[in-house]
Design an enzyme around this catalytic site. Sequence first.
Site, PDB file in Angstrom:
ATOM      1  N   GLU A 188      -2.943  -2.015   0.695  1.00 28.76           N
ATOM      2  CA  GLU A 188      -1.985  -2.242   1.440  1.00 28.76           C
ATOM      3  C   GLU A 188      -2.072  -3.719   2.045  1.00 28.76           C
ATOM      4  OE1 GLU A 188      -0.572   0.413   4.524  1.00 28.76           O
ATOM      5  OE2 GLU A 188       0.760  -1.345   5.254  1.00 28.76           O
ATOM      6  N   GLU A 214      -6.938   7.006   5.240  1.00 28.86           N
ATOM      7  CA  GLU A 214      -7.267   5.668   5.312  1.00 28.86           C
ATOM      8  C   GLU A 214      -8.842   5.039   5.563  1.00 28.86           C
ATOM      9  OE1 GLU A 214      -4.670   3.920   8.156  1.00 28.86           O
ATOM     10  OE2 GLU A 214      -2.834   4.860   7.449  1.00 28.86           O
TER      11      GLU A 214
END
Length: 263
Positions: free
Chosen positions: A180, A116
């Site tokens: 996302e 991430e």
Amino acid sequence: MCAMTVPKFMAAKQQGRKLSMLTAYDYAWAEIVDQAGVDAILVGDTLGMVVQGNSTTLPVTIDEMIYHGRMVARATRNALVVVDLPFLSYQVSPQQAIENAGRILKETSAAAVKLEGGVSQAETIAALVRADIPVMAHVGFKPQSIRTVGSMGKIQRDEEALLNDAKAAEDSGAFAIVLEMVSRKIAARLTKELKIPTIGIGAGPDCDGQVLVLNDMLGMSPGFSPRFLKKYADLHGVASEAIRQYSEEVRSGSFPDDAHSHE
Ligand code: KIV
């Protein structure tokens, strides 16, 4: 069907072919997902929530990711297997990231790792790629940042920050990027401006591919129904009914019957 590789996954974007990706966490489900023909299987650190029952992904360890990654890779014949680097297994330094991502590739047979971050992880992505470890980046809402962000699933609308993150990931050598909870308009722009495939979750239909958490799309978590989630089955209902019927038949003595008994 031939086995998916990182170069083939990247080439899909130029060929205009949409990519389908789902999570899986064990052998039995990975076998079903792979044989159903998805392009990639993500051994996501969401396993901390949907398998372990935690409220965030933060407690997941590198050893747990390797344990699940090994089961998934063992079952997978065709899909690209990508394993998440869990919280604090790569943020400390590029060297820590290489050691942990290296363990994932060596001990699970997965093809790639996911982490991430964009700008904040650019140096780490570049170091992993130099070490021949393919990296899928993940920007937008980042579940491992939950303690900073404050709540799950917040839609990301800061266009310049998202663009900078996505470009930093691409420039550092990421082969694909998960978007996302990104607004549809921004996801469409990123997909147009990046050469690497964008894989959306809650980011609309214009991404190069989509990913969902298997347990969610199969309807195994009845209380979880965000707008972006389409439930393709009601496995919670089907499994509950089968188990209820079994218990009733055991208690009434109608199972096992003659057909299910040895002479
Ligand atoms: O861990 C995970 O399952 C993920 C998906 C939600 C993309 O990162």
